[in-house]
Design a protein around this motif. Structure first.
Motif, short mmCIF file in Angstrom:
data_model
loop_
_atom_site.label_atom_id
_atom_site.label_comp_id
_atom_site.label_asym_id
_atom_site.label_seq_id
_atom_site.Cartn_x
_atom_site.Cartn_y
_atom_site.Cartn_z
N SER A 103 0.83 -1.21 0.00
CA SER A 103 0.00 0.00 0.00
C SER A 103 0.86 1.25 0.00
O SER A 103 1.86 1.35 0.72
CB SER A 103 -0.93 0.00 1.22
OG SER A 103 -0.19 0.08 2.42
N GLY A 104 0.47 2.19 -0.83
CA GLY A 104 1.19 3.45 -0.93
C GLY A 104 2.41 3.39 -1.82
O GLY A 104 3.04 4.43 -2.09
N ILE A 105 2.78 2.19 -2.27
CA ILE A 105 3.97 2.06 -3.12
C ILE A 105 3.62 1.48 -4.48
O ILE A 105 3.94 2.07 -5.52
CB ILE A 105 5.04 1.20 -2.42
CG1 ILE A 105 5.55 1.94 -1.17
CG2 ILE A 105 6.21 0.90 -3.36
CD1 ILE A 105 6.64 1.21 -0.42
N GLY A 106 2.94 0.31 -4.53
CA GLY A 106 2.60 -0.21 -5.84
C GLY A 106 2.09 -1.63 -5.81
O GLY A 106 2.13 -2.33 -4.79
N ASN A 107 1.57 -2.07 -6.97
CA ASN A 107 1.12 -3.43 -7.20
C ASN A 107 2.17 -4.16 -8.04
O ASN A 107 2.61 -3.65 -9.07
CB ASN A 107 -0.23 -3.46 -7.92
CG ASN A 107 -1.34 -2.89 -7.08
OD1 ASN A 107 -1.57 -3.33 -5.95
ND2 ASN A 107 -2.06 -1.90 -7.62
N TYR A 108 2.54 -5.36 -7.60
CA TYR A 108 3.58 -6.10 -8.29
C TYR A 108 3.16 -7.56 -8.44
O TYR A 108 2.13 -7.99 -7.89
CB TYR A 108 4.89 -6.04 -7.51
CG TYR A 108 5.36 -4.65 -7.17
CD1 TYR A 108 5.97 -3.85 -8.13
CD2 TYR A 108 5.18 -4.12 -5.89
CE1 TYR A 108 6.41 -2.56 -7.82
CE2 TYR A 108 5.61 -2.84 -5.57
CZ TYR A 108 6.22 -2.07 -6.54
OH TYR A 108 6.64 -0.81 -6.24
N ILE A 193 0.87 -4.79 3.61
CA ILE A 193 1.41 -5.61 2.52
C ILE A 193 0.48 -6.81 2.35
O ILE A 193 0.22 -7.56 3.31
CB ILE A 193 2.84 -6.09 2.82
CG1 ILE A 193 3.77 -4.88 2.99
CG2 ILE A 193 3.34 -7.01 1.73
CD1 ILE A 193 5.18 -5.24 3.41
N THR A 194 -0.05 -6.96 1.15
CA THR A 194 -0.98 -8.06 0.84
C THR A 194 -0.34 -8.92 -0.24
O THR A 194 0.06 -8.41 -1.29
CB THR A 194 -2.32 -7.52 0.35
OG1 THR A 194 -2.85 -6.59 1.31
CG2 THR A 194 -3.32 -8.65 0.15
N GLU A 286 11.16 1.61 -10.31
CA GLU A 286 9.80 1.39 -9.82
C GLU A 286 9.76 0.59 -8.52
O GLU A 286 8.75 0.57 -7.83
CB GLU A 286 8.96 0.69 -10.88
CG GLU A 286 9.47 -0.70 -11.25
CD GLU A 286 8.57 -1.40 -12.25
OE1 GLU A 286 7.36 -1.47 -11.99
OE2 GLU A 286 9.09 -1.87 -13.28
N TYR A 287 10.88 -0.06 -8.18
CA TYR A 287 10.94 -0.84 -6.95
C TYR A 287 11.64 -0.05 -5.84
O TYR A 287 11.98 -0.61 -4.81
CB TYR A 287 11.67 -2.15 -7.20
CG TYR A 287 11.12 -2.93 -8.38
CD1 TYR A 287 9.89 -3.57 -8.31
CD2 TYR A 287 11.81 -2.98 -9.59
CE1 TYR A 287 9.37 -4.25 -9.39
CE2 TYR A 287 11.31 -3.66 -10.68
CZ TYR A 287 10.09 -4.29 -10.58
OH TYR A 287 9.58 -4.96 -11.66
N TRP A 288 11.93 1.19 -6.07
CA TRP A 288 12.57 2.08 -5.12
C TRP A 288 14.02 1.67 -4.84
O TRP A 288 14.56 1.92 -3.77
CB TRP A 288 11.78 2.17 -3.80
CG TRP A 288 10.44 2.82 -3.97
CD1 TRP A 288 9.34 2.29 -4.55
CD2 TRP A 288 10.06 4.15 -3.57
NE1 TRP A 288 8.29 3.19 -4.55
CE2 TRP A 288 8.71 4.34 -3.93
CE3 TRP A 288 10.73 5.18 -2.92
CZ2 TRP A 288 8.03 5.52 -3.69
CZ3 TRP A 288 10.03 6.35 -2.67
CH2 TRP A 288 8.71 6.52 -3.06
#
Length: 846
Positions: A103-108, A193-194, A286-288
């Motif tokens: 959450s707040g970062i991205g879907n992977y 984190i899901t 994109e993964y920081w």
């Protein structure tokens, strides 16, 4: 009919029937039983191979190096004479895409990697790798073959594994090659984190495991999806690509691409004139994770001040000189965005802090460069008239074209004072500003008789030096060797300490190699801030002065440290002098004078239990045959940063880690050693076999050459440790020789060291007792054993091979590698495949 002829025929038929019946029984009962045993052995081996995949992915993510796991996917059945049996059974390798949301970062997405042997006689379980854990799944059982490493209380590493294959079957070996593409980033994270799991059974295991870490109220499961709520954890996201091949050779050209630009400094500053403000950005994907080589343009008040590429950490720094009063805007621009800093520059300050800060010469000083040259000023910090020690004082100047100075910050001594060295460059006026605890003292320096300003005041000659970078990458803070014929140089100090180097107005750290001044081979190491890829940087050398400038140890990088710690059976934390990026630790027991323990119940050895950037933990252990008593004794240790570099001037070193096993594994060296190096190897924690942990373990090396060596995990009381034993082994290969910068010596003995102590003498004696680490680098005797030292003094030490309590004690000859160093920091220099080329210009008079 002749009855005599019938009887033999009937007997033959009956015998044939009996044989056929026996073959039938064997075919129906024994062949399946035998082949089930073959399949069980294959499953055992396959389980350990797949468990390796988890650790290999973790190591690849932390080191940035590809990792390979060889999996024997198919089973081979024996050939039974006159009995029918399949020759081979295949194995199926597949992958399943799983979703991950941060959450707040991205879907992977990531992949579960699944192995399923296609057995003929036994049930065929699935071996599943997902999210760092490995499971063995059957219809009636569920076994965890390798626990997870992604989640801990304050650290989370999300491994995004992109499996480039879908499903295939094979009867041969499968090389699983994992390439880390994006790695190295870490951020503070609070959020949810899901992640999706392979099945509801694995999801339930994750739900239970994470609930024990974060609390059941922060973890929940819905079907095969698990949700965990975190607060203030260190989060890393690693992206890797997994390939399944028969050859093991895969060419991967994918590189991380810039996605965001992040601030590394405060968004705004209010400073006084003359202060240098470090401003930086980090470009991430994109993964920081950091992106090396991204182009960044820095503009100051709309004018381009710098255009350069990010370093290996994805960072670019610009040092803004706050000369002009007013508000200034500094913008870092990239192809994916920009960040803006604001710096408000105030006029010369007045003191408002709690301390009293004063200069020893008052508020004004006229510096006659022709008489005084290099001048030392002292700033004093007091409180209510009492000198205050260990107070940080920042030093700045508002016109660095007039003077250079050092240091730019430092701690006051026991008299509450900090010495500041000033070198006049040209005539003019400059404010030298000292600040501590909000209090400020300004010293106005007027420089006179400094000449035209071509040279620092008091220096008579200069030469321009061009440095050519011969590799296709930028070099930062790189140590360059300047070699000169000092007999043709107009230096004035007997030790050549009047020779200094500048990059513009910035004086560079330099180190004159002892004993080379006055010879035709004067050697000076200079730390050059930046040399562009395949480009040239020009610096200037000044000399011919009555003033002496001391060597700066900051010319070199801190690459490690050595010491001795007293430790028993209780884990002890050793705090390090330096903070490292990725350190490893090597150690050896140091026995009391006259002590001999080989094969007795008193035998014991060290075990490094954990390593962090600024500390490590260690204790001593004994074999299961010991007496249960651990005596506190000294243990010598050496800490080294991972990487390829030179220790001191010229001792080439390659330091790394690998996934060790209970059988010998070959380690190939990348550094170009001219001969066999001295090799140290040590476990960085307990070893494991499945979920069972072992502490009576250590590393053992053999077969050392200039290109590599073999290493395995060895166990007390077990000459043949199980091949399934696993653990992280750190190694350091160091070119044999003596380094005078650190007084560090690395050697390998002949094949002559037994359980009886042998005397080793240093090439040069030490001023204080050094730390000596020694380890075995051969396996002539089949008993498990390790090295121990004794009677370490300034001239040498004793070394022997010690067997644990389960063995008889006497041991045949072995080879020992050893490293001796002062109990202090260890300095080194950066490695590059082709050293820069140095061209020294003609002499000019100031």
């Amino acid at each position: 009919m002749d009855s005599k002829a019938v009887s033999p025929l009937i007997g033959f038929v009956l015998l044939l029937a009996i044989i056929m019946g026996l073959i039938g029984v064997m075919q129906a009962q024994l062949v399946p039983a035998w082949n089930r045993a073959v399949e069980a052995k294959h499953m055992d081996e396959l389980s350990y191979e797949i468990a390796d995949l988890s650790e290999s992915i973790s190591i690849a993510a932390s080191t940035g190096n590809p990792a390979k796991v060889v999996v024997d996917a198919g089973v081979r059945y024996p050939n039974y004479y006159v009995l029918l049996s399949p020759s081979k059974g295949s194995g199926t390798v597949s992958s399943k895409v799983l979703s991950v949301n941060i959450s707040g970062i991205g879907n992977y997405t990531t992949s579960a990697i699944v192995f399923r042997p296609n057995y003929f006689y036994s049930p065929s379980p699935e071996l599943v790798y997902e999210h760092s854990a490995v499971f063995k799944i059957e219809s009636s059982s569920f076994v965890v073959d390798s626990g997870q490493s992604s989640f801990s209380r304050d650290r989370i590493v999300i491994y995004l594994v992109n499996a480039t294959f879908q499903s295939f079957a094979t009867t041969g070996n499968v090389n699983l090659v994992v390439y880390p593409i994006s790695y190295g980033g870490v951020q503070r994270y609070s959020g949810t984190i899901t992640f999706e799991c392979y099945s509801e059974r694995t999801a339930e295991w994750w739900n239970s495991t994470l609930a024990s870490i974060y609390g059941s109220s922060n973890v929940s499961r819905t079907g095969n999806t698990v949700e965990v709520r975190t607060s203030n954890v260190r989060l890393s996201i690693v992206y890797l690509e997994a390939y399944a091949t028969a050859s093991g050779e895969v060419e991967v050209n994918e590189k991380p691409q810039p996605a965001k630009v992040l601030k590394l400094s405060a968004p705004s500053y209010v400073v006084y004139q003359g202060v240098t403000v470090p401003l930086g950005v980090r470009v991430v994907d994109e993964y920081w994770n950091p992106v090396e080589g991204a182009e960044v343009t820095v503009s100051v008040d709309g004018n381009i001040a710098l255009r350069a590429n990010t370093n290996e950490r994805g960072e670019l720094w610009y040092y803004y000189q706050a000369f002009e009063a007013g508000t200034h805007t500094i913008v870092f621009s990239t192809g994916v965005g920009s960040v803006t800093y604001t710096v408000e520059v105030l006029e010369k300050p007045t003191s408002t802090g709690i301390f009293s800060v004063t200069w020893d010469v008052g508020d004004n000083y006229t510096l006659d460069a022709s008489i005084e040259g290099v001048k030392e000023f002292r700033v004093r910090v007091t409180y209510s008239g009492t000198a205050i020690s260990n107070v940080n004082v920042d030093i700045a100047a508002d016109n660095t074209s007039v003077i250079s100075f050092m240091p730019d910050s430092g701690l006051t001594d026991s008299n509450g004072e900090l010495a500041v060295t000033v070198i006049p460059l040209k005539n003019g006026t400059v404010n030298l500003i000292a600040s501590a605890g909000g209090s400020v003292a300004v010293l106005k320096i007027t420089v006179i008789n400094a000449g035209a300003g071509v040279c620092p005041a008091g220096w008579m000659y200069y030469r321009d030096i061009q440095i050519q970078n011969n590799v296709n990458r930028d070099l930062y803070n790189f140590q360059v060797l300047i070699t000169l014929n000092s007999q043709n140089l107009n230096y004035t100090q007997s030790d050549c300490s009047d020779i200094v180097f500048y990059n513009g107005s910035q004086r560079l750290d330099r180190w004159i190699v002892e004993g080379t001044c006055g010879t035709s081979n004067l050697k000076i190491w200079v730390k050059v801030p930046y040399i562009p890829s395949n480009g040239v940087t020009t610096i200037r050398m000044y000399y011919g002065s009555p003033f002496s400038v001391p060597n700066s140890i900051n010319t070199f990088d801190v690459v490690g440290e050595a010491g001795v710690v007293s430790v028993g059976g209780v884990e002890k934390t050793v705090n390090l002098q330096n903070v490292y990026s990725d350190p490893v630790v090597f150690a050896v027991p140091k026995l009391d004078p006259g002590e001999y323990r080989s094969g007795t119940t008193a035998a014991q050895h060290h075990l490094i239990t954990s390593v962090s950037q600024d500390s490590f933990t260690i204790k001593q252990v004994e074999s299961p045959s010991g007496d249960g008593t651990i005596t506190e004794t000294d243990v010598s240790y050496i800490v080294l940063e991972k990487g390829v570099y030179y220790i001191g001037y010229d001792l080439l070193a390659e330091v790394g880690s690998m996934n060790g096993k209970g059988t010998y594994t070959t380690v190939s060296l990348n550094a170009p050693f001219s001969g066999s190096p001295a090799v140290l190897a040590d476990l960085q924690g307990p070893a494991k076999r499945g979920n069972t942990q072992y502490e009576d373990v250590y590393a053992r090396v053999k077969g050392v050459s200039s290109t590599g060596f073999q290493v395995q995990i060895e166990m007390d009381d077990n000459s043949y440790p199980p091949s399934s034993l696993r653990g992280t082994i750190a190694y350091a290969a160091i070119g044999q020789g003596y380094d005078s910068l650190n007084s560090l010596e690395a050697r390998q003995t002949s094949d002559s060291i037994t359980d009886k102590f042998s005397q080793i003498f240093f090439t040069r004696s030490y001023s204080t007792i050094p730390s000596v680490v020694a380890q075995l680098v051969s396996e002539d005797g089949w008993n498990s054993a390790y090295a121990v030292t004794r009677n370490v003094n300034s001239n040498g030490f004793e070394v022997a091979v010690e067997e644990p309590a389960g063995w008889d004690g006497p041991h045949t000859t072995e080879k020992i590698a050893w490293v001796a160093a002062h109990q202090d920091l260890i300095y080194g220099r950066k490695y590059v495949e082709i050293m820069p080329t140095v061209s020294v210009g003609a002499e000019n008079s100031c």
